[in-house]
Motif scaffolding. Structure first.
Motif, PDB file in Angstrom:
ATOM      1  N   GLU A   1       1.652   9.260  -6.069  1.00 43.08           N
ATOM      2  CA  GLU A   1       2.083  10.651  -5.847  1.00 43.08           C
ATOM      3  C   GLU A   1       3.077  11.103  -6.908  1.00 43.08           C
ATOM      4  OE1 GLU A   1       3.552  10.988  -1.881  1.00 43.08           O
ATOM      5  OE2 GLU A   1       1.559  11.208  -1.026  1.00 43.08           O
ATOM      6  N   LYS A   2       3.967  10.218  -7.306  1.00 42.22           N
ATOM      7  CA  LYS A   2       4.963  10.577  -8.327  1.00 42.22           C
ATOM      8  C   LYS A   2       4.306  10.767  -9.695  1.00 42.22           C
ATOM      9  CE  LYS A   2       8.926   8.449  -6.109  1.00 42.22           C
ATOM     10  NZ  LYS A   2       9.884   7.381  -6.135  1.00 42.22           N
ATOM     11  N   GLY A   3       3.200  10.034  -9.939  1.00 45.13           N
ATOM     12  CA  GLY A   3       2.521  10.119 -11.217  1.00 45.13           C
ATOM     13  C   GLY A   3       1.709  11.394 -11.382  1.00 45.13           C
ATOM     14  N   GLU A   4       1.356  12.036 -10.284  1.00 41.62           N
ATOM     15  CA  GLU A   4       0.519  13.232 -10.356  1.00 41.62           C
ATOM     16  C   GLU A   4       1.324  14.476 -10.670  1.00 41.62           C
ATOM     17  OE1 GLU A   4      -2.930  11.759  -7.278  1.00 41.62           O
ATOM     18  OE2 GLU A   4      -1.710  13.464  -6.752  1.00 41.62           O
TER      19      GLU A   4
ATOM     20  N   ASN B   1       0.836  -1.207   0.000  1.00 42.32           N
ATOM     21  CA  ASN B   1       0.000   0.000   0.000  1.00 42.32           C
ATOM     22  C   ASN B   1       0.866   1.251   0.000  1.00 42.32           C
ATOM     23  OD1 ASN B   1      -2.358  -1.473  -0.007  1.00 42.32           O
ATOM     24  ND2 ASN B   1      -2.697  -1.286   2.190  1.00 42.32           N
ATOM     25  N   HIS B   2       1.931   1.243   0.777  1.00 42.17           N
ATOM     26  CA  HIS B   2       2.841   2.389   0.846  1.00 42.17           C
ATOM     27  C   HIS B   2       3.532   2.613  -0.500  1.00 42.17           C
ATOM     28  CE1 HIS B   2       5.383   5.331   2.800  1.00 42.17           C
ATOM     29  NE2 HIS B   2       6.432   4.756   2.245  1.00 42.17           N
ATOM     30  N   LEU B   3       3.990   1.518  -1.130  1.00 40.90           N
ATOM     31  CA  LEU B   3       4.670   1.629  -2.427  1.00 40.90           C
ATOM     32  C   LEU B   3       3.721   2.138  -3.508  1.00 40.90           C
ATOM     33  CD1 LEU B   3       6.767  -1.655  -2.328  1.00 40.90           C
ATOM     34  CD2 LEU B   3       7.674   0.668  -2.290  1.00 40.90           C
ATOM     35  N   SER B   4       2.472   1.630  -3.514  1.00 41.43           N
ATOM     36  CA  SER B   4       1.527   2.079  -4.544  1.00 41.43           C
ATOM     37  C   SER B   4       1.122   3.529  -4.285  1.00 41.43           C
ATOM     38  CB  SER B   4       0.309   1.162  -4.607  1.00 41.43           C
ATOM     39  OG  SER B   4      -0.409   1.215  -3.395  1.00 41.43           O
TER      40      SER B   4
END
Length: 102
Positions: free
Chosen positions: A99-102, A91-94
């Motif tokens: 966040e990086k994709g936004e 869950n933390h990794l996803s």
């Protein structure tokens, strides 16, 4: 925590080769510089871990302190604790990936 090439007890890994390819597991034992024991608490229980070559695993930066502490103190860890650690880490990794994709 910085990514490292050294495997650690409690470290979360992604399996890249074999039947479990694409699944996540926790390192519950280090055999030597080349092999580790992994378990996921579900299909691969603590009492029947899989011996894996490190070249077939992706070592992720997440390390479960609960799993590491339990193994250090008692030499064992519950399958429920393994499943919980994997759920938290995935869950933390996803969440980080979103966040990086936004």
């Amino acid at each position: 925590m910085e990514p490292t090439n050294e495997p650690h007890i409690g470290q979360i890994v992604r399996v890249n080769r074999g039947r479990d390819s694409g699944k996540y597991a926790v390192i519950i034992g280090v055999v030597d510089q080349r092999y580790v024991w992994i378990a996921d608490g579900g299909k691969r229980k603590f009492d029947e871990p899989k011996k894996k070559n490190l070249i077939h695993l992706e070592l992720l930066p997440a390390i479960s302190s609960e799993v590491a502490d339990s193994l250090r103190e008692t030499g064992r860890v519950t399958n429920g604790k393994l499943r919980f650690a994997l759920t938290q880490a995935v869950n933390h990794l996803s969440h980080d990936a979103q966040e990086k994709g936004e």
